[in-house]
Motif scaffolding. Structure first.
Motif, PDB file in Angstrom:
ATOM      1  N   PHE A 148     -30.898  -8.259  52.910  1.00  8.89           N
ATOM      2  CA  PHE A 148     -30.899  -7.859  51.497  1.00  8.89           C
ATOM      3  C   PHE A 148     -29.485  -7.507  51.036  1.00  8.89           C
ATOM      4  O   PHE A 148     -29.042  -7.933  49.956  1.00  8.89           O
ATOM      5  N   ALA A 149     -28.757  -6.720  51.834  1.00  6.97           N
ATOM      6  CA  ALA A 149     -27.406  -6.299  51.451  1.00  6.97           C
ATOM      7  C   ALA A 149     -26.459  -7.477  51.396  1.00  6.97           C
ATOM      8  O   ALA A 149     -25.555  -7.517  50.541  1.00  6.97           O
ATOM      9  N   GLU A 150     -26.621  -8.447  52.289  1.00  2.00           N
ATOM     10  CA  GLU A 150     -25.746  -9.618  52.261  1.00  2.00           C
ATOM     11  C   GLU A 150     -26.003 -10.468  51.019  1.00  2.00           C
ATOM     12  O   GLU A 150     -25.069 -11.015  50.425  1.00  2.00           O
ATOM     13  N   GLU A 151     -27.242 -10.569  50.595  1.00  2.00           N
ATOM     14  CA  GLU A 151     -27.570 -11.434  49.461  1.00  2.00           C
ATOM     15  C   GLU A 151     -27.374 -10.751  48.108  1.00  2.00           C
ATOM     16  O   GLU A 151     -27.108 -11.425  47.116  1.00  2.00           O
ATOM     17  N   PHE A 152     -27.503  -9.430  48.071  1.00  2.00           N
ATOM     18  CA  PHE A 152     -27.390  -8.721  46.788  1.00  2.00           C
ATOM     19  C   PHE A 152     -26.202  -7.762  46.729  1.00  2.00           C
ATOM     20  O   PHE A 152     -25.946  -7.170  45.683  1.00  2.00           O
ATOM     21  N   GLY A 153     -25.498  -7.597  47.836  1.00  2.00           N
ATOM     22  CA  GLY A 153     -24.236  -6.870  47.834  1.00  2.00           C
ATOM     23  C   GLY A 153     -24.362  -5.377  47.574  1.00  2.00           C
ATOM     24  O   GLY A 153     -25.441  -4.778  47.641  1.00  2.00           O
ATOM     25  N   PHE A 154     -23.200  -4.797  47.250  1.00  2.00           N
ATOM     26  CA  PHE A 154     -23.127  -3.360  46.993  1.00  2.00           C
ATOM     27  C   PHE A 154     -23.969  -2.974  45.779  1.00  2.00           C
ATOM     28  O   PHE A 154     -24.635  -1.938  45.784  1.00  2.00           O
ATOM     29  N   VAL A 155     -23.968  -3.818  44.763  1.00  2.00           N
ATOM     30  CA  VAL A 155     -24.738  -3.525  43.548  1.00  2.00           C
ATOM     31  C   VAL A 155     -26.236  -3.464  43.869  1.00  2.00           C
ATOM     32  O   VAL A 155     -26.943  -2.527  43.460  1.00  2.00           O
ATOM     33  N   GLY A 156     -26.736  -4.439  44.607  1.00  2.00           N
ATOM     34  CA  GLY A 156     -28.152  -4.441  44.979  1.00  2.00           C
ATOM     35  C   GLY A 156     -28.516  -3.262  45.858  1.00  2.00           C
ATOM     36  O   GLY A 156     -29.590  -2.668  45.697  1.00  2.00           O
ATOM     37  N   SER A 157     -27.615  -2.907  46.794  1.00  2.00           N
ATOM     38  CA  SER A 157     -27.878  -1.769  47.676  1.00  2.00           C
ATOM     39  C   SER A 157     -27.949  -0.468  46.880  1.00  2.00           C
ATOM     40  O   SER A 157     -28.803   0.389  47.152  1.00  2.00           O
ATOM     41  N   MET A 158     -27.061  -0.315  45.908  1.00  2.00           N
ATOM     42  CA  MET A 158     -27.095   0.891  45.079  1.00  2.00           C
ATOM     43  C   MET A 158     -28.363   0.936  44.239  1.00  2.00           C
ATOM     44  O   MET A 158     -28.952   2.013  44.045  1.00  2.00           O
ATOM     45  N   MET A 159     -28.798  -0.215  43.745  1.00  2.00           N
ATOM     46  CA  MET A 159     -30.042  -0.245  42.974  1.00  2.00           C
ATOM     47  C   MET A 159     -31.229   0.146  43.848  1.00  2.00           C
ATOM     48  O   MET A 159     -32.145   0.840  43.396  1.00  2.00           O
ATOM     49  N   LEU A 160     -31.225  -0.280  45.119  1.00  2.00           N
ATOM     50  CA  LEU A 160     -32.296   0.103  46.037  1.00  2.00           C
ATOM     51  C   LEU A 160     -32.291   1.611  46.269  1.00  2.00           C
ATOM     52  O   LEU A 160     -33.350   2.261  46.254  1.00  2.00           O
ATOM     53  N   LEU A 161     -31.106   2.188  46.464  1.00  2.00           N
ATOM     54  CA  LEU A 161     -31.020   3.636  46.668  1.00  2.00           C
ATOM     55  C   LEU A 161     -31.442   4.401  45.419  1.00  2.00           C
ATOM     56  O   LEU A 161     -32.116   5.435  45.514  1.00  2.00           O
ATOM     57  N   LEU A 162     -31.085   3.895  44.254  1.00  2.00           N
ATOM     58  CA  LEU A 162     -31.513   4.536  43.007  1.00  2.00           C
ATOM     59  C   LEU A 162     -33.028   4.439  42.847  1.00  2.00           C
ATOM     60  O   LEU A 162     -33.668   5.367  42.342  1.00  2.00           O
ATOM     61  N   PHE A 163     -33.590   3.319  43.269  1.00  2.00           N
ATOM     62  CA  PHE A 163     -35.050   3.163  43.226  1.00  2.00           C
ATOM     63  C   PHE A 163     -35.720   4.204  44.119  1.00  2.00           C
ATOM     64  O   PHE A 163     -36.714   4.828  43.720  1.00  2.00           O
ATOM     65  N   LEU A 164     -35.183   4.411  45.316  1.00  2.00           N
ATOM     66  CA  LEU A 164     -35.750   5.411  46.226  1.00  2.00           C
ATOM     67  C   LEU A 164     -35.589   6.816  45.650  1.00  2.00           C
ATOM     68  O   LEU A 164     -36.474   7.661  45.804  1.00  2.00           O
ATOM     69  N   MET A 165     -34.467   7.071  44.982  1.00  2.00           N
ATOM     70  CA  MET A 165     -34.270   8.371  44.330  1.00  2.00           C
ATOM     71  C   MET A 165     -35.308   8.579  43.231  1.00  2.00           C
ATOM     72  O   MET A 165     -35.834   9.685  43.055  1.00  2.00           O
ATOM     73  N   LEU A 166     -35.611   7.511  42.489  1.00  2.00           N
ATOM     74  CA  LEU A 166     -36.621   7.611  41.434  1.00  2.00           C
ATOM     75  C   LEU A 166     -38.001   7.880  42.031  1.00  2.00           C
ATOM     76  O   LEU A 166     -38.777   8.680  41.491  1.00  2.00           O
TER      77      LEU A 166
END
Length: 392
Positions: free
Chosen positions: A278-296
């Motif tokens: 996932f991180a390779e295909e979506f990069g830092f932006v995708g990883s941050m969005m995943l972490l924000l999703f978990l925070m939500l």
């Protein structure tokens, strides 16, 4: 003439218009999480499935079937009173202990760990299926802690300890640590003495260290975690390839389906290390969005806990939130080299029916806590009577 409710309205424990905002948000986030997980799994597993089985969509199709079954379980969880779930949790926990003990005698061994029971065409992982009942029984025990007799305290603390020891015996240090952390967080939220909790934390850390010392493969994982490049083609290979995948993602990622590490380098890319793909295909932006999703998700879960009308339901909400978000963070930490390599899947994303069913039941319990916080369901009076009474 009154309009007859449709099938969906009859199955819902509460009319949609009466659902709290947190429950609506959680059901939406769960649907998004399930769909996104299927899409990510499709990319991570396609090449492996095509090479090994001849059908690139093999894992996605099986996961979709499990997803339908798991959403049915979520619906069952929503339509069942939390009081009834709490009543069943004790016997279910003991059944889970027996099934985990059975894996030590007749279980299927994979990579040196006996975690699965073969039941016909299915592989059952009891340590995954018992997670919701650990949360429920922890709430049963810790909510009325000061009113519970010493014999009951010793019985259930012994049961929890026995469960953790059996899981460590498989060996499965990561799942035992996650369950121990969940129990500790529920006890902390229940207001138990800090001195007792600190003592329990020391005992738990001692059990983890002992497991590492007694199991060679766990010891090698800890050593390779400290310096994976010391043996990049041996014990450190898995972590090195995961870090290369995450680093290759850059800012915006390589693009969906364009990961190169998943092709023939990164092991276990559709389960434990799916985050690296996932991180390779979506990069830092995708990883941050995943972490924000978990925070939500965590924020919504805590909002549910604050609105609960009883201590038991509040502790259930906290336990559900801890086990879902905690497992996700631990999986990401392992893939990014912040923790030693363990066998925890990424909830609703990693391939596996047992993890999927367990995660959606836990989410169902969390949403049920939110629904019961309205006071319209969960009591001795039926939902229909309460809703009709309110409409008058």
């Amino acid at each position: 003439m009154r309009e007859r409710p449709n099938l969906v309205q009859r199955l819902l424990p509460l009319p949609w218009s009466l659902w709290p905002a947190e429950a609506r948000l959680l059901i939406g986030l769960t649907a998004l999480w399930s769909l996104a997980g299927l899409i990510v799994l499709g990319s991570a597993s396609w090449w492996v499935a095509l090479r090994e089985i001849g059908d690139g969509a093999f894992y996605v199709k099986r996961q979709a079937i499990w997803l339908i079954a798991s959403w049915s379980l979520l619906g069952l969880t929503l339509s069942t009173s939390l009081r009834r779930w709490l009543k069943w949790s004790g016997p279910a926990l003991w059944i889970g202990c027996l099934m985990i003990a059975a894996t030590l005698v007749m279980g299927t061994t994979v990579n040196g760990a006996s975690r699965w029971l073969v039941v016909g065409p299915l592989q059952v992982q009891p340590s995954e299926l018992v997670k919701p009942f650990v949360v429920l029984q922890a709430a049963n025990l810790f909510a009325p802690w000061n009113r519970v007799g010493l014999d009951q305290k010793l019985l259930w603390l012994g049961s929890f300890g026995g469960l953790l020891m059996l899981i460590l015996k498989q060996p499965n240090l990561s799942t035992a640590a996650l369950m121990g952390l969940t129990l500790w967080m529920v006890a902390l939220a229940a207001g138990l003495r800090l001195r007792s909790l600190l003592g329990t934390a020391v005992v738990g850390a001692g059990m983890g260290i002992t497991s590492i010392l007694l199991n060679e493969y766990q010891r090698l994982r800890v050593v390779s975690f400290l310096d994976p490049w010391q043996d990049p083609m041996g014990d450190g290979y898995q972590l090195v390839q995961s870090l290369l995948a995450i680093g290759s993602g850059g800012l915006a990622g390589q693009g969906y389906g364009l990961s190169t590490q998943k092709l023939q380098y990164l092991p276990i890319q559709n389960t434990d290390f799916i985050y690296a793909v996932f991180a390779e295909e979506f990069g830092f932006v995708g990883s941050m969005m995943l972490l924000l999703f978990l925070m939500l998700m965590a924020w919504a879960g805590l909002r549910v806990a604050l609105r609960c009308r009883s201590n038991q339901s509040r502790l259930v909400a906290i336990g559900c939130c801890t086990i879902l978000v905690g497992q996700s963070i631990l999986n990401i930490a392992v893939a990014s080299g912040a923790m030693p390599t363990t066998g925890l899947p990424l909830p609703l994303i990693s391939y596996g029916g047992n993890s999927l069913m367990s995660s959606l039941v836990i989410l169902g319990l969390l949403i049920r806590c939110s629904l019961e916080s309205t006071g319209l369901i969960g009591g001795r009076t039926s939902m229909r009577e309460r809703v009709s009474r309110k409409s008058r």
